[in-house]
Design an enzyme around this catalytic site. Structure first.
Site, PDB file in Angstrom:
ATOM      1  N   HIS A   1       0.800  -1.126  -0.060  1.00 32.30           N
ATOM      2  CA  HIS A   1      -0.273  -0.017   0.090  1.00 32.30           C
ATOM      3  C   HIS A   1       0.945   1.278  -0.041  1.00 32.30           C
ATOM      4  CE1 HIS A   1      -3.098   2.941   1.796  1.00 32.30           C
ATOM      5  NE2 HIS A   1      -3.820   1.969   1.302  1.00 32.30           N
TER       6      HIS A   1
ATOM      7  N   ASP B   1       2.841  -4.301   8.315  1.00 31.35           N
ATOM      8  CA  ASP B   1       1.791  -3.478   8.084  1.00 31.35           C
ATOM      9  C   ASP B   1       0.459  -4.209   8.405  1.00 31.35           C
ATOM     10  OD1 ASP B   1      -0.643  -2.364   7.166  1.00 31.35           O
ATOM     11  OD2 ASP B   1       0.363  -1.452   5.320  1.00 31.35           O
TER      12      ASP B   1
ATOM     13  N   GLN C   1      -4.664  -4.802   7.204  1.00 36.29           N
ATOM     14  CA  GLN C   1      -5.720  -5.886   6.797  1.00 36.29           C
ATOM     15  C   GLN C   1      -5.632  -7.122   7.567  1.00 36.29           C
ATOM     16  OE1 GLN C   1      -7.811  -5.250   4.714  1.00 36.29           O
ATOM     17  NE2 GLN C   1      -7.285  -3.004   3.920  1.00 36.29           N
TER      18      GLN C   1
ATOM     19  N   LYS D   1     -10.692  -0.163  10.544  1.00 38.65           N
ATOM     20  CA  LYS D   1     -10.967  -1.440   9.742  1.00 38.65           C
ATOM     21  C   LYS D   1     -11.311  -2.512  10.671  1.00 38.65           C
ATOM     22  CE  LYS D   1      -7.574   0.056   6.318  1.00 38.65           C
ATOM     23  NZ  LYS D   1      -8.132   0.380   5.261  1.00 38.65           N
TER      24      LYS D   1
ATOM     25  N   CYS E   1      -4.414   2.376  -3.521  1.00 35.89           N
ATOM     26  CA  CYS E   1      -3.515   2.876  -3.151  1.00 35.89           C
ATOM     27  C   CYS E   1      -2.101   1.985  -3.408  1.00 35.89           C
ATOM     28  CB  CYS E   1      -3.488   3.266  -1.687  1.00 35.89           C
ATOM     29  SG  CYS E   1      -4.527   4.544  -1.282  1.00 35.89           S
TER      30      CYS E   1
HETATM   31  N1  PMP Z   1      -1.858  -0.494   4.675  1.00 39.16           N
HETATM   32  C1  PMP Z   1      -2.974  -1.467   4.169  1.00 39.16           C
HETATM   33  C2  PMP Z   1      -2.472  -2.878   3.643  1.00 39.16           C
HETATM   34  C3  PMP Z   1      -4.075  -0.936   3.976  1.00 39.16           C
HETATM   35  O1  PMP Z   1      -5.030  -1.683   3.327  1.00 39.16           O
HETATM   36  C4  PMP Z   1      -4.285   0.091   4.216  1.00 39.16           C
HETATM   37  C5  PMP Z   1      -5.820   0.892   4.235  1.00 39.16           C
HETATM   38  N2  PMP Z   1      -6.556   0.864   3.145  1.00 39.16           N
HETATM   39  C6  PMP Z   1      -3.352   1.263   4.941  1.00 39.16           C
HETATM   40  C7  PMP Z   1      -2.213   0.623   5.027  1.00 39.16           C
HETATM   41  C8  PMP Z   1      -3.680   2.589   5.468  1.00 39.16           C
HETATM   42  O2  PMP Z   1      -4.646   2.605   6.234  1.00 39.16           O
HETATM   43  P1  PMP Z   1      -5.055   3.879   6.887  1.00 39.16           P
HETATM   44  O3  PMP Z   1      -5.437   4.624   5.790  1.00 39.16           O
HETATM   45  O4  PMP Z   1      -6.172   3.430   8.030  1.00 39.16           O
HETATM   46  O5  PMP Z   1      -3.805   4.532   7.338  1.00 39.16           O
END
Ligand code: PMP
Length: 412
Positions: free
Chosen positions: A122, A199, A202, A225, A365
């Site tokens: 991401h 990270d 998910q 999430k 993203c």
């Molecule tokens: N890493 C991953 C794998 C994600 O799926 C996401 C959210 N789509 C993020 C980071 C970023 O999360 P946040 O927008 O809550 O900071």
């Protein structure tokens, strides 16, 4: 076993209609819905306990402080952290990773050093490293993804070497759903004296997580999430590592002593929580963790495995659908991405929305991953503990509308 119908009763939003149809919410990888208990916790905080924490000695301040610190302890237990001192409350995964970049990264990296990521990251686990490598002269290397959507471990073994200072990798891909072998990557990293950042945006909401099993040095995840409110996330770091770092933000709450020309730092985790924190949302995140713990993360995982298996089967039946990610559902979480013939994912999303189905379309993203897959964007359905096979049916049936419209017939 999870009683999905009972679980659904706990989520008020699932009763609403969208475009005259019952909401089918399949955008959980973007954010989850909130159970009544979490909404009540927020309301109750503002109705009964609202006060600033830590410094007050009146009753409300003490109650708010206790609830805030209890939430920290709950989160620590939820991920198997030995000490609540390892838990720093932040805004989200993105902020957690940026804090690691600008504290540990800024002081530990130099030209010749390497940060190892994967092709599937991401942006929030790429861009902070872009910023910090510009500052430090370190370089970024990426472990490739196989055509099956899994990590190329042979390549990982070649890439992770003495120059590696950090392996920063998502536990679960938000596009492919792939669950990456982070513990194995951690062993490779630690053998080189490098750190492991996971990270967990998910994974923590969907898989039972134990930081000791992962042996990660840092873990980042977002409350929103995992049934919690927006605006609160977590940075976990091994306590001694956290203690070795200087703060990023300065201000109230993170100091021991302040003079006109310098200051000394509070102990961890307060050192990393400058200013008034997001008290109400942290407390409600504690309630979300209680909720997930009561349901049981193994039950959440088993349910998602079943629904993902079913969804993959149904999608395979549609010849227009080109699925990405591992064909073995055991290797993935409840995230399913695909490309629908030549129809732009945004069009697919708009059309199924007419049937009340909320899915996501875009690059999620993950622009480097889109390039690797050779598509501008994907359609993504993502599941959670309240989704049902019947909802998968509504979704896959709604894809017939797409076929109808784009074949010119305009009929189901
Ligand atoms: N890493 C991953 C794998 C994600 O799926 C996401 C959210 N789509 C993020 C980071 C970023 O999360 P946040 O927008 O809550 O900071």
């Amino acid at each position: 076993m999870l009683d999905v119908q009972r679980v659904r009763e706990d989520f008020p939003i699932l009763k609403r209609q969208v475009n005259g149809k019952p909401l089918v919410y399949l955008d959980n990888a973007a954010t989850s819905q909130k159970p009544r208990a979490v909404i009540d916790a927020l309301v109750s905080y503002y109705e009964n306990t609202n006060a600033n924490i830590h410094r007050g000695i009146h009753t409300l301040a003490e109650e708010a402080t206790r609830e805030y610190e209890e939430a920290r302890a709950k989160v620590a237990r939820f991920i198997g952290a030995r000490s609540a001192r390892s838990i720093v409350f932040v805004r989200n995964t993105t902020e957690a990773i940026n804090i690691v970049a600008w504290t540990w990264g800024r002081t530990s990296l130099k030209p010749g050093d390497e940060i190892v990521v994967t092709e599937a990251e991401h942006h929030s686990n790429l861009v902070p490293w872009h910023l910090i490598t510009e500052q430090t002269g370190a370089a970024i290397r990426a472990i490739p993804i196989t055509d099956e959507g899994t990590l190329d471990l042979d390549a990982a073994r070649r890439i992770i070497g003495p120059q590696t200072k950090l392996v920063a990798v998502a536990h679960m891909s938000n596009v492919l759903g792939t669950i990456h072998p982070v513990a194995e990557l951690g062993r490779l990293a630690h053998a080189q004296g490098a750190k492991l950042l996971v990270d967990g945006a998910q994974s923590v909401p969907h898989l039972s997580t134990d930081v000791n099993d992962l042996d990660c040095d840092f873990l980042a995840f977002s409350g929103h999430k995992m049934l919690g409110p927006t605006g609160v996330g977590v940075l976990y770091a091994k306590t001694e590592l956290l203690e070795s770092l200087d703060p990023l933000f300065g201000g109230g709450g993170m100091i021991r002593e302040v003079y006109l020309d310098h200051s000394t730092w509070a102990d961890v985790p307060e050192r990393f929580e400058a200013g008034t924190p997001n008290i109400g949302d942290v407390i409600a995140l504690g309630t979300a963790v209680d909720y997930l713990s009561t349901v049981g993360m193994d039950n959440v995982r088993a349910h998602e495995l079943a629904i993902t298996t079913y969804a993959l089967e149904k999608l395979h039946e549609q010849r227009e659908v080109r699925l990405f990610g591992p064909s073995d559902p055991g290797l993935r979480g409840g995230v399913v991405s695909f490309y629908y013939a030549d129809v732009h994912p945004h069009d697919v999303s708009t059309i199924v929305d007419q049937e009340g189905v909320a899915i996501r379309a875009g690059h999620h993203c993950c622009q480097p991953l889109m390039k690797r897959l050779g598509v501008p964007a994907t359609v993504r359905a993502s599941f959670y503990l309240y989704n049902t096979d019947e909802e998968v049916d509504v979704f896959t049936r709604s894809l017939n509308l797409v076929r109808g419209i784009f074949s010119g017939a305009g009929v189901r």
